[in-house]
Structure formats: structure tokens, C-alpha cells
Design a protein around this motif. Structure first.
Motif, short mmCIF file in Angstrom:
data_model
loop_
_atom_site.label_atom_id
_atom_site.label_comp_id
_atom_site.label_asym_id
_atom_site.label_seq_id
_atom_site.Cartn_x
_atom_site.Cartn_y
_atom_site.Cartn_z
N ALA A 34 0.84 -1.20 0.00
CA ALA A 34 0.00 0.00 0.00
C ALA A 34 0.87 1.25 0.00
O ALA A 34 0.57 2.22 -0.71
N GLY A 35 1.94 1.25 0.78
CA GLY A 35 2.85 2.39 0.79
C GLY A 35 3.52 2.60 -0.55
O GLY A 35 3.68 3.73 -1.00
N LEU A 36 3.87 1.51 -1.20
CA LEU A 36 4.48 1.61 -2.53
C LEU A 36 3.50 2.19 -3.55
O LEU A 36 3.87 3.03 -4.37
N LEU A 37 2.24 1.76 -3.48
CA LEU A 37 1.23 2.31 -4.39
C LEU A 37 1.00 3.79 -4.14
O LEU A 37 0.80 4.56 -5.08
N ILE A 38 1.03 4.20 -2.88
CA ILE A 38 0.86 5.62 -2.57
C ILE A 38 2.02 6.43 -3.12
O ILE A 38 1.83 7.51 -3.69
N LEU A 39 3.24 5.91 -2.96
CA LEU A 39 4.41 6.61 -3.48
C LEU A 39 4.38 6.70 -4.99
O LEU A 39 4.69 7.74 -5.57
N LEU A 40 4.02 5.61 -5.66
CA LEU A 40 4.00 5.61 -7.12
C LEU A 40 2.81 6.39 -7.68
O LEU A 40 2.82 6.78 -8.84
N GLY A 41 1.78 6.61 -6.85
CA GLY A 41 0.62 7.35 -7.30
C GLY A 41 0.92 8.80 -7.63
O GLY A 41 0.21 9.44 -8.40
N GLY A 42 1.98 9.35 -7.07
CA GLY A 42 2.35 10.73 -7.32
C GLY A 42 3.41 10.89 -8.39
O GLY A 42 3.93 11.98 -8.59
N THR A 43 3.76 9.84 -9.10
CA THR A 43 4.80 9.92 -10.11
C THR A 43 4.19 9.78 -11.50
O THR A 43 2.97 9.71 -11.66
N LYS A 44 5.04 9.69 -12.48
CA LYS A 44 4.57 9.51 -13.85
C LYS A 44 4.01 8.12 -14.11
O LYS A 44 3.43 7.86 -15.15
N ALA A 45 4.19 7.21 -13.16
CA ALA A 45 3.66 5.86 -13.29
C ALA A 45 2.19 5.77 -12.89
O ALA A 45 1.58 4.71 -13.01
N ALA A 46 1.62 6.88 -12.41
CA ALA A 46 0.25 6.88 -11.90
C ALA A 46 -0.78 6.38 -12.92
O ALA A 46 -1.65 5.58 -12.56
#
Length: 53
Positions: A34-46
Motif C-alpha cells: 500500500a505504501g508503494l502504491l501511494i508513493l507511485l501514485g504521485g509519479t509519472k507511473a500513476a
């Protein structure tokens, strides 16, 4: 007295092994994911993550 500094994850793994608390492993993995998804949610991978859901 030279105390070796350990990371949080290594301390947590040592606790799980010492106390035989293996039922915590799935909880820890879900929280890390879940933490990884939150971190990646704010990048270009969103946009790629949003297509998974």
C-alpha cells in the motif's frame, strides 16, 4: 561498547523470527505494498497504476 545500528525492517524481521510471529508477515507485506502504491501514485507511473484498479 559498539552497538551496531540496524534498520527498522531488519529489527522487525528479527522480532518476527524471535517471537515466531509469522502471522504478522502478510500484514507487513500488505502495508508495504500500500505504501508503494501511494508513493507511485504521485509519479509519472500513476496512469499505469490506475488501470490496475
Amino acid at each position: 561498547m559498539s552497538a551496531r545500528r540496524r534498520s527498522f525492517l531488519s529489527e522487525l524481521a528479527g522480532f518476527v523470527r524471535a517471537h515466531k510471529a509469522y502471522m504478522l508477515v502478510p500484514v507487513i507485506l500488505v502495508l508495504l505494498l500500500a505504501g508503494l502504491l501511494i508513493l507511485l501514485g504521485g509519479t509519472k507511473a500513476a496512469p499505469f497504476i490506475y488501470t490496475l484498479f
